[in-house]
Design an enzyme around this catalytic site. Sequence first.
Site, PDB file in Angstrom:
ATOM      1  N   LYS A  73       0.815  -1.215   0.000  1.00 44.25           N
ATOM      2  CA  LYS A  73       0.000   0.000   0.000  1.00 44.25           C
ATOM      3  C   LYS A  73       0.850   1.266   0.000  1.00 44.25           C
ATOM      4  CE  LYS A  73      -1.995  -1.104   3.762  1.00 44.25           C
ATOM      5  NZ  LYS A  73      -1.101  -2.266   3.912  1.00 44.25           N
ATOM      6  N   GLU A 107      -2.900   5.156   4.967  1.00 47.86           N
ATOM      7  CA  GLU A 107      -3.435   4.756   6.275  1.00 47.86           C
ATOM      8  C   GLU A 107      -4.855   5.270   6.505  1.00 47.86           C
ATOM      9  OE1 GLU A 107      -1.698   2.588   7.712  1.00 47.86           O
ATOM     10  OE2 GLU A 107       0.430   2.999   7.361  1.00 47.86           O
ATOM     11  N   TYR A 129       2.872  -7.021  14.818  1.00 49.34           N
ATOM     12  CA  TYR A 129       1.812  -7.572  13.971  1.00 49.34           C
ATOM     13  C   TYR A 129       2.417  -8.601  13.032  1.00 49.34           C
ATOM     14  CZ  TYR A 129      -1.085  -3.881  15.797  1.00 49.34           C
ATOM     15  OH  TYR A 129      -1.795  -3.075  16.645  1.00 49.34           O
TER      16      TYR A 129
END
Length: 200
Positions: free
Chosen positions: A15, A82, A185
């Site tokens: 992204k 984001e 994560y």
Amino acid sequence: MATLRFSFGTMGSGKSTLALQIHHNLAARHMYGLLLTKLDREGEQVTSRLGVAAPAIQVTDDLDIHQLAIQHWPLHYMVCDEVQFYSPEQCDQLATIVDDMEVDVYAFGLITDFRGHLFEGTKRMLEIADEREPLHVEARCWCGARATHNARVVNDFVVYEGETVVVGDTAGPGAQKMFGDTVRYELLCRRHYNLGELGV
């Protein structure tokens, strides 16, 4: 005619890299645009784990993005990274910029949070975007299957409850613990997310 495009995926799907590439390409053609982000791990810039970065305007909870665009007029485009962290109202402001100012908006965000639920910003972008594009760089789970979940790992255990927004990184297992819990994560397939298995 201007377009509101929302590109989405999991962590590791490229992204931020694509956001930076679009911003670079348009700026290189002498077009004037704004690069925005919210809660990037490096602060007031858009960063990619590939090592590229560019300064960006930090989207705060009280920022009116439509007013920001007016202040920077004339404007050709906006690249917003984001956007899962943007409020629904800020997402609507992006749509207003497209419709009323004829400015192209390229928005990028995660599809779901660590619980497997849509972020508020993501939900709103899916509802209002002219174009919705899943990113085609497929991130993989440790087992090799397609990764579908952004698992939150606290002290090396997958957790399923807690605040929606907790900034962490993708540091490897066993990272040094500082000031309490280590939060990171990891991308997992649905099966290993449900089992809480990290493959370490």
